[in-house]
Design a protein around this motif. Structure first.
Motif, short mmCIF file in Angstrom:
data_model
loop_
_atom_site.label_atom_id
_atom_site.label_comp_id
_atom_site.label_asym_id
_atom_site.label_seq_id
_atom_site.Cartn_x
_atom_site.Cartn_y
_atom_site.Cartn_z
N SER A 1 0.95 7.60 -1.93
CA SER A 1 -0.18 6.74 -1.63
C SER A 1 -0.32 6.49 -0.13
O SER A 1 0.47 5.76 0.47
N GLU B 1 -2.75 4.81 0.92
CA GLU B 1 -3.19 3.42 0.93
C GLU B 1 -2.01 2.48 1.15
O GLU B 1 -2.13 1.44 1.82
N LEU B 2 -0.85 2.83 0.58
CA LEU B 2 0.35 2.02 0.80
C LEU B 2 0.73 2.04 2.26
O LEU B 2 1.04 0.99 2.85
N ILE C 1 -1.18 2.53 4.83
CA ILE C 1 -2.17 1.75 5.58
C ILE C 1 -1.89 0.26 5.45
O ILE C 1 -1.97 -0.50 6.44
N SER C 2 -1.53 -0.17 4.24
CA SER C 2 -1.25 -1.60 4.04
C SER C 2 -0.01 -2.06 4.80
O SER C 2 0.13 -3.23 5.13
N LEU C 3 0.92 -1.12 5.08
CA LEU C 3 2.15 -1.46 5.79
C LEU C 3 2.01 -1.33 7.31
O LEU C 3 2.95 -1.65 8.04
N PHE D 1 -10.10 2.76 8.23
CA PHE D 1 -8.84 2.29 8.79
C PHE D 1 -9.03 1.68 10.17
O PHE D 1 -8.55 0.57 10.47
N TYR E 1 -8.20 -1.86 11.85
CA TYR E 1 -7.19 -1.90 12.90
C TYR E 1 -7.68 -1.11 14.12
O TYR E 1 -7.20 0.00 14.39
#
Length: 322
Positions: A234, A236-237, A239-241, A259, A263
């Motif tokens: 993922s 997406e994971l 990006i979330s981190l 993204f 950010y």
């Protein structure tokens, strides 16, 4: 034996879990078991090993291969009838990764349904390799995804050269390269072959993914053994981190608008291999031996137009590397 029973058998053969398959099909476990029992009685063989866990027998494997082809042929026949139907009722089985669907389908579907309101679309989200194989087997009508080389069984049209970027923060660069981070950042904005980043931790795609295989080639060419903090399928994971600076990660250029909107201070360095900026060759493909109904041909035309528009708005198109 009927097509519905064959369909239930194929779904159970893929899932190999009675409860999950029954829930997916919105039928009871007892109903599903009865269909399988009737199929076994019809052919006079056992199709599944029941213990220690559910698995196809040899006979079941043979039936699965045939059943997939039968269902694909029936689906194509329905689509052919749809072409001559006054109401143009039919279905389109489309393989597309979720994030590419999020980027493109909001622009594709309104145009498509304006012309073909009675066509249902069934989406499949698996790895590009799996969906390419499903297209070859007749389980999909169209596939939008990564193909590095043309497949002789498929008609494929390139949609986008989706460049690959290494993403990291200034804080991460300062932490691992306190004396040179600014020079390193300026140099890498035009492209990096990863040789400048030994010791930097990375969040990497799972080894089975095409993106990971490309990244591994770059690490190998740069003679850098990556320090792996985390592996996942993922992005997406990752990006979330990003705010936690656990490590740099890689993403394709099509993901960058969303993204960088979240950010804007992030660094996105184009990835290079042998002094060439590399990317994923994204195509739309169909089977050469399948006759596509007109609505599927229109879907291809609309998709090509939408991706041509996506290519013009991608951020930070890399400059030639030298």
């Amino acid at each position: 034996m009927n097509l519905l029973t064959l369909y239930y058998f194929v779904e159970l053969a893929r899932e190999l879990h009675v409860t999950n398959t029954a829930q997916k099909l919105y039928i009871s476990q007892q109903n599903l078991s009865q269909h399988i029992q009737r199929l076994e009685q019809y052919y006079g063989v056992s199709l599944f090993h029941r213990k220690p866990k559910l698995a196809l027998t040899y006979e079941g494997e043979q039936l699965y291969a045939v059943a997939v082809k039968i269902l694909a042929e029936e689906h194509e026949f329905v689509n052919r009838l749809a072409d001559i139907s006054a109401n143009s009722i039919g279905s389109l089985k489309l393989g597309i990764p979720t994030y590419r669907g999020e980027i493109s389908l909001p622009s594709i579907l309104p145009q498509f349904y304006e012309k073909w309101p009675n066509i249902s679309i069934e989406l499949c989200d698996k790895s590009s390799s799996e969906m390419e194989e499903m297209l070859c087997n007749g389980e999909l009508d169209l596939f939008i995804g990564v193909m590095y080389q043309d497949n002789p069984k498929l008609d494929s049209t390139p949609l986008l050269n989706d460049h690959i970027y290494m993403v990291c923060s200034d804080h991460l660069l300062k932490k691992y390269y306190p004396d040179t981070w600014s020079v390193l950042k300026n140099r890498s904005e035009r492209g990096t072959d990863l040789s400048a980043f030994p010791g930097l931790p990375f969040l990497l795609p799972h080894p089975s993914m095409k993106l990971r295989k490309t990244i591994d080639q770059c690490f190998l060419a740069a003679r850098v053994k990556p320090k792996i903090f985390l592996e996942s399928q993922s992005t997406e994971l990752f990006i979330s981190l990003f705010p936690y600076d656990y490590g740099a990660f890689f993403c394709t250029q099509a993901r960058l608008p969303a993204f960088l909107s979240a950010y804007p201070e992030a660094n996105a360095f184009p990835l290079t291999l042998k002094n060439e900026i590399i990317g994923h060759r994204v195509v739309i493909a169909s089977h050469k031996d399948r006759v596509l109904p007109q609505y599927a041909q229109d879907f291809i035309s609309i998709t090509k137009e939408v991706f041509a528009g996506i290519a013009t708005v991608l951020p930070g198109r890399p400059r030639p590397f030298n």
